[in-house]
Design a protein around this motif. Structure first.
Motif, PDB file in Angstrom:
ATOM      1  N   GLY A   3       0.865  -1.177  -0.230  1.00 41.85           N
ATOM      2  CA  GLY A   3       0.118   0.191  -0.091  1.00 41.85           C
ATOM      3  C   GLY A   3       0.850   1.122   0.116  1.00 41.85           C
ATOM      4  O   GLY A   3       1.896   1.392  -0.631  1.00 41.85           O
ATOM      5  N   ILE A   4       0.533   2.043   0.855  1.00 40.77           N
ATOM      6  CA  ILE A   4       1.366   3.376   1.070  1.00 40.77           C
ATOM      7  C   ILE A   4       2.735   3.023   1.412  1.00 40.77           C
ATOM      8  O   ILE A   4       2.832   2.177   2.326  1.00 40.77           O
ATOM      9  CB  ILE A   4       0.543   4.292   2.065  1.00 40.77           C
ATOM     10  CG1 ILE A   4      -0.820   4.722   1.481  1.00 40.77           C
ATOM     11  CG2 ILE A   4       1.419   5.589   2.232  1.00 40.77           C
ATOM     12  CD1 ILE A   4      -1.575   5.446   2.521  1.00 40.77           C
ATOM     13  N   GLY A   5       3.648   3.660   0.927  1.00 37.37           N
ATOM     14  CA  GLY A   5       5.188   3.525   1.045  1.00 37.37           C
ATOM     15  C   GLY A   5       5.365   2.024   0.841  1.00 37.37           C
ATOM     16  O   GLY A   5       4.804   1.300  -0.399  1.00 37.37           O
ATOM     17  N   LEU A   6       6.213   1.391   1.428  1.00 38.32           N
ATOM     18  CA  LEU A   6       6.545  -0.178   1.265  1.00 38.32           C
ATOM     19  C   LEU A   6       6.047  -1.110   2.151  1.00 38.32           C
ATOM     20  O   LEU A   6       6.452  -2.243   2.633  1.00 38.32           O
ATOM     21  CB  LEU A   6       7.937  -0.114   1.235  1.00 38.32           C
ATOM     22  CG  LEU A   6       8.632   0.306   0.032  1.00 38.32           C
ATOM     23  CD1 LEU A   6      10.161   0.102   0.120  1.00 38.32           C
ATOM     24  CD2 LEU A   6       8.149  -0.269  -1.188  1.00 38.32           C
ATOM     25  N   THR A   7       4.664  -0.776   2.728  1.00 35.86           N
ATOM     26  CA  THR A   7       3.912  -1.259   3.821  1.00 35.86           C
ATOM     27  C   THR A   7       3.237  -2.643   3.046  1.00 35.86           C
ATOM     28  O   THR A   7       2.376  -2.257   2.128  1.00 35.86           O
ATOM     29  CB  THR A   7       2.901  -0.910   4.851  1.00 35.86           C
ATOM     30  OG1 THR A   7       3.736   0.155   5.435  1.00 35.86           O
ATOM     31  CG2 THR A   7       2.628  -1.586   5.788  1.00 35.86           C
ATOM     32  N   LEU A   8       3.575  -3.872   3.377  1.00 38.85           N
ATOM     33  CA  LEU A   8       2.828  -4.836   2.500  1.00 38.85           C
ATOM     34  C   LEU A   8       1.138  -4.837   2.955  1.00 38.85           C
ATOM     35  O   LEU A   8       0.917  -4.392   4.184  1.00 38.85           O
ATOM     36  CB  LEU A   8       3.302  -6.514   3.181  1.00 38.85           C
ATOM     37  CG  LEU A   8       4.456  -7.078   2.502  1.00 38.85           C
ATOM     38  CD1 LEU A   8       5.121  -8.307   3.198  1.00 38.85           C
ATOM     39  CD2 LEU A   8       4.461  -7.062   0.870  1.00 38.85           C
ATOM     40  N   GLN A  37      20.370   0.813 -10.952  1.00 42.72           N
ATOM     41  CA  GLN A  37      19.181   0.633 -10.020  1.00 42.72           C
ATOM     42  C   GLN A  37      19.316  -0.404  -8.929  1.00 42.72           C
ATOM     43  O   GLN A  37      18.479  -0.813  -8.115  1.00 42.72           O
ATOM     44  CB  GLN A  37      17.734   0.404 -10.642  1.00 42.72           C
ATOM     45  CG  GLN A  37      17.493   1.673 -11.820  1.00 42.72           C
ATOM     46  CD  GLN A  37      17.440   2.964 -11.054  1.00 42.72           C
ATOM     47  OE1 GLN A  37      16.791   3.259 -10.052  1.00 42.72           O
ATOM     48  NE2 GLN A  37      18.029   4.024 -11.795  1.00 42.72           N
ATOM     49  N   ALA A  38      20.594  -1.054  -8.820  1.00 43.63           N
ATOM     50  CA  ALA A  38      20.716  -2.246  -7.993  1.00 43.63           C
ATOM     51  C   ALA A  38      20.656  -1.853  -6.483  1.00 43.63           C
ATOM     52  O   ALA A  38      19.961  -2.562  -5.781  1.00 43.63           O
ATOM     53  CB  ALA A  38      22.185  -2.651  -8.322  1.00 43.63           C
ATOM     54  N   LYS A  39      21.042  -0.828  -6.364  1.00 42.71           N
ATOM     55  CA  LYS A  39      20.867  -0.235  -4.722  1.00 42.71           C
ATOM     56  C   LYS A  39      19.485  -0.176  -4.397  1.00 42.71           C
ATOM     57  O   LYS A  39      18.922  -0.749  -3.236  1.00 42.71           O
ATOM     58  CB  LYS A  39      21.812   0.835  -4.172  1.00 42.71           C
ATOM     59  CG  LYS A  39      21.619   1.317  -2.870  1.00 42.71           C
ATOM     60  CD  LYS A  39      22.334   2.156  -2.342  1.00 42.71           C
ATOM     61  CE  LYS A  39      22.275   2.703  -0.922  1.00 42.71           C
ATOM     62  NZ  LYS A  39      21.321   2.213  -0.150  1.00 42.71           N
ATOM     63  N   GLU A  40      18.673   0.470  -5.175  1.00 44.54           N
ATOM     64  CA  GLU A  40      17.383   0.873  -4.780  1.00 44.54           C
ATOM     65  C   GLU A  40      16.608  -0.467  -4.912  1.00 44.54           C
ATOM     66  O   GLU A  40      15.720  -0.751  -3.989  1.00 44.54           O
ATOM     67  CB  GLU A  40      16.702   1.715  -5.856  1.00 44.54           C
ATOM     68  CG  GLU A  40      17.122   2.968  -5.608  1.00 44.54           C
ATOM     69  CD  GLU A  40      18.501   3.305  -6.266  1.00 44.54           C
ATOM     70  OE1 GLU A  40      19.272   2.494  -6.812  1.00 44.54           O
ATOM     71  OE2 GLU A  40      18.925   4.431  -6.284  1.00 44.54           O
ATOM     72  N   ASP A  43      17.423  -2.391  -1.699  1.00 42.30           N
ATOM     73  CA  ASP A  43      16.764  -1.971  -0.707  1.00 42.30           C
ATOM     74  C   ASP A  43      15.224  -2.168  -0.244  1.00 42.30           C
ATOM     75  O   ASP A  43      14.819  -2.519   0.723  1.00 42.30           O
ATOM     76  CB  ASP A  43      16.728  -0.401  -0.576  1.00 42.30           C
ATOM     77  CG  ASP A  43      18.235   0.217  -0.262  1.00 42.30           C
ATOM     78  OD1 ASP A  43      19.039  -0.501   0.180  1.00 42.30           O
ATOM     79  OD2 ASP A  43      18.628   1.315  -0.630  1.00 42.30           O
ATOM     80  N   TYR A  44      14.430  -2.222  -1.574  1.00 41.23           N
ATOM     81  CA  TYR A  44      13.244  -2.539  -1.818  1.00 41.23           C
ATOM     82  C   TYR A  44      12.983  -4.001  -1.270  1.00 41.23           C
ATOM     83  O   TYR A  44      12.003  -4.218  -0.414  1.00 41.23           O
ATOM     84  CB  TYR A  44      12.563  -2.271  -2.937  1.00 41.23           C
ATOM     85  CG  TYR A  44      11.562  -3.048  -3.565  1.00 41.23           C
ATOM     86  CD1 TYR A  44      10.264  -2.032  -3.199  1.00 41.23           C
ATOM     87  CD2 TYR A  44      10.958  -4.265  -3.953  1.00 41.23           C
ATOM     88  CE1 TYR A  44       8.762  -2.480  -3.396  1.00 41.23           C
ATOM     89  CE2 TYR A  44       9.780  -4.559  -4.025  1.00 41.23           C
ATOM     90  CZ  TYR A  44       8.756  -3.870  -4.142  1.00 41.23           C
ATOM     91  OH  TYR A  44       7.523  -4.270  -4.059  1.00 41.23           O
ATOM     92  N   SER A  45      13.740  -4.978  -1.806  1.00 35.28           N
ATOM     93  CA  SER A  45      13.735  -6.365  -1.361  1.00 35.28           C
ATOM     94  C   SER A  45      13.924  -6.400   0.097  1.00 35.28           C
ATOM     95  O   SER A  45      12.922  -7.286   0.784  1.00 35.28           O
ATOM     96  CB  SER A  45      14.377  -7.369  -2.108  1.00 35.28           C
ATOM     97  OG  SER A  45      15.747  -6.771  -1.958  1.00 35.28           O
ATOM     98  N   ARG A  46      14.882  -5.953   0.880  1.00 30.26           N
ATOM     99  CA  ARG A  46      14.954  -6.015   2.167  1.00 30.26           C
ATOM    100  C   ARG A  46      13.841  -5.442   2.884  1.00 30.26           C
ATOM    101  O   ARG A  46      13.448  -5.953   3.947  1.00 30.26           O
ATOM    102  CB  ARG A  46      16.366  -5.380   2.577  1.00 30.26           C
ATOM    103  CG  ARG A  46      17.340  -6.075   1.924  1.00 30.26           C
ATOM    104  CD  ARG A  46      18.712  -5.269   2.286  1.00 30.26           C
ATOM    105  NE  ARG A  46      19.828  -6.124   2.035  1.00 30.26           N
ATOM    106  CZ  ARG A  46      21.120  -5.799   1.775  1.00 30.26           C
ATOM    107  NH1 ARG A  46      21.406  -4.415   1.753  1.00 30.26           N
ATOM    108  NH2 ARG A  46      22.177  -6.520   1.165  1.00 30.26           N
TER     109      ARG A  46
END
Length: 72
Positions: A3-8, A37-40, A43-46
């Motif tokens: 949803g908003i941000g990266l909250t599942l 884009q590797a760092k982003e 970070d997203y996956s983490r």
């Protein structure tokens, strides 16, 4: 998935926790743009995996790939 941000979204989180063997997290880098884009992407996956229990995060994050590709 989130949803908003990266909250599942709660339903996705529940599905990942209930059926972790049905999911695999992966990132494809197939062009110079994607490498930039590797760092982003990492970070997203983490951030997504951090919202799961440690056991589920390990299974989705790397253990299933180890089994599929006989890495261990």
């Amino acid at each position: 998935m989130h949803g908003i941000g990266l909250t599942l979204v709660e339903e996705w989180q529940a599905l990942f926790e209930a059926l972790p063997d049905r999911f695999l997290f992966g990132i494809d880098f197939f062009s110079p743009y994607h490498l930039d884009q590797a760092k982003e992407a990492t970070d997203y996956s983490r951030q997504i995996l951090a919202q799961l229990t440690p056991a589920t995060a390990r299974q989705i994050g790397f253990q299933k790939a180890e089994r599929l590709y006989s890495l261990r």
